[in-house]
Enzyme design. Structure first.
Site, PDB file in Angstrom:
ATOM      1  N   HIS A  42      -1.070   7.350   7.119  1.00 22.73           N
ATOM      2  CA  HIS A  42      -1.757   7.525   8.398  1.00 22.73           C
ATOM      3  C   HIS A  42      -0.818   8.327   9.293  1.00 22.73           C
ATOM      4  O   HIS A  42       0.178   7.769   9.762  1.00 22.73           O
ATOM      5  CB  HIS A  42      -2.052   6.190   9.053  1.00 22.73           C
ATOM      6  CG  HIS A  42      -2.744   5.199   8.167  1.00 22.73           C
ATOM      7  ND1 HIS A  42      -2.070   4.448   7.209  1.00 22.73           N
ATOM      8  CD2 HIS A  42      -4.042   4.822   8.084  1.00 22.73           C
ATOM      9  CE1 HIS A  42      -2.938   3.654   6.597  1.00 22.73           C
ATOM     10  NE2 HIS A  42      -4.151   3.862   7.102  1.00 22.73           N
ATOM     11  N   HIS A  89      -5.372  -2.887  13.852  1.00 18.76           N
ATOM     12  CA  HIS A  89      -6.627  -3.636  13.943  1.00 18.76           C
ATOM     13  C   HIS A  89      -6.582  -4.609  15.128  1.00 18.76           C
ATOM     14  O   HIS A  89      -7.622  -4.967  15.685  1.00 18.76           O
ATOM     15  CB  HIS A  89      -6.883  -4.458  12.664  1.00 18.76           C
ATOM     16  CG  HIS A  89      -7.393  -3.648  11.521  1.00 18.76           C
ATOM     17  ND1 HIS A  89      -6.572  -3.142  10.551  1.00 18.76           N
ATOM     18  CD2 HIS A  89      -8.645  -3.256  11.191  1.00 18.76           C
ATOM     19  CE1 HIS A  89      -7.285  -2.477   9.667  1.00 18.76           C
ATOM     20  NE2 HIS A  89      -8.553  -2.530  10.032  1.00 18.76           N
ATOM     21  N   ASP A 115      -8.601   7.406  11.966  1.00 15.08           N
ATOM     22  CA  ASP A 115      -8.784   6.056  11.476  1.00 15.08           C
ATOM     23  C   ASP A 115      -9.983   5.468  12.221  1.00 15.08           C
ATOM     24  O   ASP A 115     -10.535   6.089  13.140  1.00 15.08           O
ATOM     25  CB  ASP A 115      -7.513   5.242  11.710  1.00 15.08           C
ATOM     26  CG  ASP A 115      -7.343   4.102  10.728  1.00 15.08           C
ATOM     27  OD1 ASP A 115      -8.341   3.709  10.090  1.00 15.08           O
ATOM     28  OD2 ASP A 115      -6.215   3.589  10.600  1.00 15.08           O
ATOM     29  N   ARG A 136       0.831  -1.209   0.000  1.00 20.75           N
ATOM     30  CA  ARG A 136       0.000   0.000   0.000  1.00 20.75           C
ATOM     31  C   ARG A 136       0.866   1.259   0.000  1.00 20.75           C
ATOM     32  O   ARG A 136       0.367   2.364  -0.256  1.00 20.75           O
ATOM     33  CB  ARG A 136      -0.922   0.003   1.215  1.00 20.75           C
ATOM     34  CG  ARG A 136      -1.863  -1.188   1.275  1.00 20.75           C
ATOM     35  CD  ARG A 136      -2.566  -1.272   2.620  1.00 20.75           C
ATOM     36  NE  ARG A 136      -3.422  -0.135   2.878  1.00 20.75           N
ATOM     37  CZ  ARG A 136      -3.914   0.174   4.079  1.00 20.75           C
ATOM     38  NH1 ARG A 136      -3.605  -0.572   5.130  1.00 20.75           N
ATOM     39  NH2 ARG A 136      -4.689   1.217   4.219  1.00 20.75           N
TER      40      ARG A 136
END
Length: 387
Positions: free
Chosen positions: A231, A243, A314, A200
């Site tokens: 981020h 996460h 986020d 990414r």
């Protein structure tokens, strides 16, 4: 002059009140299309005898909203992409300011589904966000085809080719009613492609990553879709996946030398670029808190890097870096107190308790009125609601 510089000038001249004031599976905790504290100090004020009135060109819009609608306008709430009717009800019943579409289903992105959502929003439009980065994080690939990952773009394309690709992708998003794309990633890494950030990222080199991210952002902006760089302050070298729990980055002084370089000259990005703050513990900055809830992190972005546009968090609902410690309503309030303009959560659900908590916090002085006005002004301006 850049938008954030205009806002900073306004505050300097007139005062805050006068001026109004992600991850392996993609941001928002939704599956990839290709695969699967303490309260911040210094942010809470005591109740004031009178609430400062919002000013600037957004004043009349803010004053036309009820206290409940004002706090609801800050929220970006995940919606079920296969259930357009539910999205319409959410916007109609709660007047939330934004929705996020994750997952693989495309019902909300076809026909006139998003037009119906906008009709439900009334005079103040709703922002419609997706995380369409390319590679393993895409939202419209089943409708229009896939685009490469950031790493593949940087390896095989020139920045101008990336800009043109993003123009085309942005036009496809905009035609379906999308107004915001949580892309591009400006995190730095050359780690395994399937890592938390992995492919990414455009590059581990800050100059290369910045050049390609700026090109992608410019293409989105040209097509009428607001880009979001993420981020902050840098997830590329963090200790794990937020996460799964709170992760730690290298110390702040180390980040300044590499991971924060893409934020040093925000003028390379389009004026409508927004910033997403990650759930990252930064030694020397956040003191064990996630950056998304840390006043120090927002101060770093606003003051050291001169940014005064929209800042969002986020996912506050589906990522254990937050949910292991905070309830959703608590996390949303802490984020706004700390400096976030748009708290995001992807899980949707019953938004009333979150709005209740924010409304009570404003009424009791726990969330200062000028902090609310400041965030509202940024959010409404970005949506074109203030003329």
């Amino acid at each position: 002059m850049k938008r954030w510089m205009l806002a900073a000038t306004c505050v300097a001249l007139l005062g805050t009140a006068a001026c109004g004031g992600d991850d392996q599976s993609g941001d928002g905790g939704t599956p990839d299309t290709a695969s699967p504290p303490q309260s911040p100090t210094g942010t809470q004020g005591s109740p004031e005898p009178t609430s400062p009135a919002p000013g600037g060109e957004c004043a009349s819009v803010i004053e036309s909203l009820s206290p409940r609608e004002r706090v609801a306008q800050l929220l970006v709430v995940g919606v079920e992409p296969s259930d357009p009717a539910a999205a319409v009800r959410l916007v109609s019943d709660h007047r939330v300011g934004g929705i996020f579409i994750g997952g693989n289903a495309t019902d909300l992105l076809t026909g006139d589904a998003l037009e119906q959502v906008q009709q439900a929003a009334g005079e103040v439009p709703v922002s419609v966000a997706v995380d369409d980065e390319g590679g393993r994080v895409q939202r419209i690939d089943e409708l229009v085809g896939s685009i490469p990952s950031a790493r593949a773009m940087a390896a095989t394309m020139t920045p101008e080719e990336v800009r043109q690709l993003a123009v085309e992708r942005g036009e496809q998003l905009s035609a379906r009613g999308v107004t915001v794309d949580y892309a591009p990633v400006v995190d730095l890494t050359d780690g395994p492609a399937n890592g938390v950030i992995g492919d990414r990222s455009f590059s581990a080199d800050p100059q290369t990553a910045t050049e390609y991210a700026a090109a992608f952002a410019e293409g989105l902006s040209e097509s009428g879709v607001r880009p979001v760089i993420k981020h902050f302050p840098g997830h590329g070298r963090a200790s794990g996946d937020s996460h799964q729990g709170l992760v730690q980055t290298p110390p702040l002084d180390d980040l300044r030398e590499s991971d924060l370089v893409p934020y040093e000259d925000l003028g390379v990005y389009p004026d409508d670029t927004e910033v997403m703050v990650g759930h990252l513990d930064v030694p020397g900055l956040t003191e064990g808190e996630p950056a998304s809830l840390s006043p120090a992190a927002y101060q770093l972005l606003r003051e050291d890097y001169g940014y005064d546009g929209v800042v969002l968090t986020d996912d506050l609902g589906a990522m254990r870096a937050i949910s292991d410690t905070y309830t959703l309503d608590e996390a949303v309030l802490l984020a706004v107190q700390a400096g976030a303009d748009q708290p995001l959560w992807s899980a949707g659900g019953d938004v009333a308790p979150v709005i209740d908590r924010l409304e009570a916090a404003v009424a009791e002085g726990e969330l200062p009125q000028d902090r609310l006005n400041e965030a509202l002004t940024r959010v409404l301006t970005a949506k074109g609601a203030c003329g």
